[in-house]
Design a protein around this motif. Structure first.
Motif, mmCIF file in Angstrom:
data_model
loop_
_atom_site.group_PDB
_atom_site.id
_atom_site.type_symbol
_atom_site.label_atom_id
_atom_site.label_comp_id
_atom_site.label_asym_id
_atom_site.label_seq_id
_atom_site.Cartn_x
_atom_site.Cartn_y
_atom_site.Cartn_z
ATOM 1 N N GLY A 1 -1.818 -9.205 4.496
ATOM 2 C CA GLY A 1 -2.363 -8.304 3.787
ATOM 3 C C GLY A 1 -2.390 -7.023 4.464
ATOM 4 O O GLY A 1 -1.459 -6.942 6.074
ATOM 5 N N ILE A 2 -1.847 -6.153 4.195
ATOM 6 C CA ILE A 2 -1.790 -4.211 4.918
ATOM 7 C C ILE A 2 -2.721 -2.573 3.694
ATOM 8 O O ILE A 2 -2.560 -2.907 2.993
ATOM 9 N N MET A 3 -2.378 -2.637 5.273
ATOM 10 C CA MET A 3 -3.409 -1.801 4.665
ATOM 11 C C MET A 3 -3.569 -0.261 5.369
ATOM 12 O O MET A 3 -3.361 -0.461 7.098
ATOM 13 N N VAL B 1 -3.031 5.490 11.281
ATOM 14 C CA VAL B 1 -2.430 3.763 11.255
ATOM 15 C C VAL B 1 -2.088 2.809 10.280
ATOM 16 O O VAL B 1 -3.130 2.868 9.266
ATOM 17 N N LEU B 2 -1.512 1.975 10.693
ATOM 18 C CA LEU B 2 -1.196 1.110 9.560
ATOM 19 C C LEU B 2 -1.956 -0.289 10.029
ATOM 20 O O LEU B 2 -1.990 -0.649 10.781
ATOM 21 N N VAL C 1 0.827 -1.482 -0.371
ATOM 22 C CA VAL C 1 -0.470 -0.341 -0.107
ATOM 23 C C VAL C 1 0.657 1.193 -0.136
ATOM 24 O O VAL C 1 2.067 1.371 1.067
ATOM 25 N N ALA C 2 0.120 2.226 -0.945
ATOM 26 C CA ALA C 2 1.650 2.961 -0.579
ATOM 27 C C ALA C 2 1.003 4.573 -0.058
ATOM 28 O O ALA C 2 -0.008 4.510 0.804
ATOM 29 N N HIS C 3 2.091 5.842 0.789
ATOM 30 C CA HIS C 3 1.795 5.984 1.689
ATOM 31 C C HIS C 3 2.443 7.514 0.733
ATOM 32 O O HIS C 3 3.207 7.704 -0.043
ATOM 33 N N ARG C 4 1.402 8.475 1.213
ATOM 34 C CA ARG C 4 1.484 9.628 1.124
ATOM 35 C C ARG C 4 2.767 10.368 1.089
ATOM 36 O O ARG C 4 3.361 11.656 0.150
ATOM 37 N N LEU D 1 -6.844 -5.993 2.870
ATOM 38 C CA LEU D 1 -8.030 -5.663 3.552
ATOM 39 C C LEU D 1 -8.376 -4.190 2.566
ATOM 40 O O LEU D 1 -7.223 -4.300 0.974
ATOM 41 N N ALA D 2 -9.086 -4.236 3.138
ATOM 42 C CA ALA D 2 -9.681 -2.476 2.528
ATOM 43 C C ALA D 2 -9.681 -1.801 3.561
ATOM 44 O O ALA D 2 -10.433 -2.488 4.540
ATOM 45 N N VAL D 3 -10.253 -0.055 3.336
ATOM 46 C CA VAL D 3 -11.208 0.479 4.315
ATOM 47 C C VAL D 3 -11.803 0.991 3.162
ATOM 48 O O VAL D 3 -12.754 1.515 2.410
ATOM 49 N N ASP D 4 -13.235 2.270 4.329
ATOM 50 C CA ASP D 4 -14.281 2.472 4.029
ATOM 51 C C ASP D 4 -13.628 3.639 4.302
ATOM 52 O O ASP D 4 -13.112 4.057 5.001
ATOM 53 N N ALA D 5 -15.115 5.008 3.651
ATOM 54 C CA ALA D 5 -14.528 6.002 4.226
ATOM 55 C C ALA D 5 -15.046 6.405 5.750
ATOM 56 O O ALA D 5 -14.809 7.702 6.081
ATOM 57 N N THR D 6 -15.433 5.591 6.181
ATOM 58 C CA THR D 6 -15.202 5.746 7.102
ATOM 59 C C THR D 6 -14.374 5.372 8.631
ATOM 60 O O THR D 6 -14.427 5.539 9.608
#
Length: 335
Positions: free
Chosen positions: A197-199, A206-207, A163-166, A244-249
Motif C-alpha cells: 500500500g501507498i498513500m 508525507v508519503l 496514489v496520484a501526486h499534485r 492505506l487511506a487517510v481521513d480529513a484530520t
C-alpha cells in the motif's frame, strides 16, 4: 462510459521473468478467509462503539483498488474481467471502463484522470511466466495513455498500488516503492522496502508506504521527490499492512488480516476496526466521505455458502463492506 482499447507494446519472456525480482510483496495472492462475526469498540472521533459493517457487493471475479468517485460512489478494479466497476450510494453496480489490461488498483488525480496499475496477465494464479504484455502505470480516462512500463531498463513486475501526486506524477508499489514524474521518469524510493500500500497525507507533505508489519514515512517535496525515510509505526493490531487511506484530520488507516488499524498523524496507534474478512483495499467514499469501504477476501456463493474452488484453482472471490464513520475522508483528493 465507453473507451476503445489501447494496445500496449510487447516485451520478451526473459524480461518478464526478470521482473519477478521487483515483486517481493504482492496484493491479491488469491487466499480467502471465511466470514466472521466482529464487534466494533469505539475509537474516539473515528468510529462509534457498536457500528456495524454492511455488505455492499460480493462476487467471484475479484475486486481491489478502491477509490471514491466525485458523485459519492465507489470505483473498484476487477483485474481478471478487465474492467472497472462502480457502486452508487444504493449499492447498485455498473461497469464504467472495460478492456483495462488487468487494472488492479485505481487513483484519480487533480486533473480528473482515472489512473490505474495495469497488472495485465501477471495474476499469480495464472501463468505469469508466459505473459508478454508489460505491466504499466497508465491513464484509463478520459484518454488512454501509458505513463511508465519500466525502471532502469527492467519491467515493473506485478504492480500493487498507486496514489496520484499534485505535481502530475504518481507514486506506486511493485515489491518496492517508486515515483513516475509528469515527464515519465521513474525513480526508486530506496532499497529494502516490501511495499504493497501507498498513500499521501492530506497536505501531500508525507508519503506512507507499507513495509511488512510496519509503515514507512517519507517527507515529500512539491516536485514529488522524497527525503527523510523513517519508520512511522508498527502494526500493533497484528498482521501485515496492505491498503492505506487517510481521513480529513490526517489519521492513517491500514488494512491487515485482523482489520483496519488506525494511527494518528504522529504515528500513535489509536485502535483496530475489526473486519468481517481479512481486509485488502480501503477507501472513504459516500456522501461527505463518511463511509469507510473495504475489500475482504472471500464471498458467499449463490447457495449462501462460502464460495470455494477446486483444489489448485485460485479463488478470486471478494466482498466489499461499508461502515458508517464518525471521521470523514479527506475531501481535497479522491484517494
Amino acid at each position: 462510459m465507453s473507451l476503445a482499447p489501447r494496445a500496449f507494446p510487447l516485451i520478451t519472456l526473459v524480461a518478464v521473468l526478470a521482473a519477478a525480482t521487483l515483486a517481493a510483496g504482492q496484493r491479491g495472492g488469491g487466499g480467502t478467509s471465511p466470514a466472521r462475526d466482529v464487534t466494533i469498540t469505539a475509537i474516539p472521533g473515528v468510529v462509534a462503539a457498536g457500528a456495524m459493517w454492511a455488505r455492499a457487493w460480493q462476487g467471484t471475479d475479484n475486486a481491489d483498488g478502491l477509490v471514491a468517485a466525485a458523485d459519492g460512489g465507489l470505483l473498484f478494479a476487477q483485474e481478471q474481467p478487465n474492467r472497472v466497476s462502480k457502486l452508487d450510494a444504493n449499492d447498485r453496480v455498473s461497469v464504467v471502463v472495460e478492456n483495462t489490461h488487468g487494472a488492479g488498483s485505481l487513483a484519480i488525480d487533480t486533473r480528473g484522470r482515472l489512473l490505474a496499475a495495469l497488472r495485465t496477465c501477471t495474476d499469480p494464479g495464472g501463468q505469469p511466466a508466459q505473459c508478454t504484455e508489460p505491466t504499466a502505470i497508465a491513464e484509463l480516462t478520459p484518454n488512454r495513455a501509458t505513463l511508465a512500463t519500466s525502471f532502469e531498463g527492467k519491467p515493473l513486475g506485478r504492480l500493487n498500488d498507486l496514489v496520484a501526486h499534485r505535481s502530475g506524477g504518481v507514486f506506486f508499489t511493485s515489491g518496492g516503492a517508486f515515483f513516475v514524474n509528469a515527464a515519465g521518469v521513474v525513480s526508486s524510493l530506496g532499497p529494502d522496502i516490501r511495499a504493497i500500500g501507498i498513500m499521501l497525507s492530506p497536505d501531500e507533505r508525507v508519503l506512507y508506504v507499507t513495509n511488512g508489519a510496519a509503515i514507512l514515512a517519507f517527507d515529500t517535496a512539491p516536485d514529488g521527490s522524497t527525503t527523510r525515510r523513517r519508520e512511522f509505526a508498527k502494526l500493533a493490531g497484528g498482521g501485515t499492512g496492505d491498503g492505506l487511506a487517510v481521513d480529513a484530520t490526517g489519521r492513517l488507516y491500514v488494512t491487515s488480516q485482523p482489520g483496519v488499524q488506525v494511527f494518528g498523524g504522529d504515528g500513535a496507534y489509536l485502535g483496530l476496526i475489526p473486519t468481517p474478512r481479512n481486509a485488502i483495499s480501503v477507501a472513504f467514499a459516500g456522501p461527505g466521505k463518511r463511509t469507510l469501504y473495504i475489500v475482504g477476501s472471500g464471498a458467499l456463493g449463490p447457495d449462501g455458502q462460502e464460495f470455494a474452488t477446486p483444489a489448485g484453482v485460485r479463488n478470486n472471490a471478494k466482498t466489499i463492506y461499508k461502515l458508517p464513520m464518525l471521521a470523514a475522508g479527506f475531501a481535497g483528493r479522491a484517494k
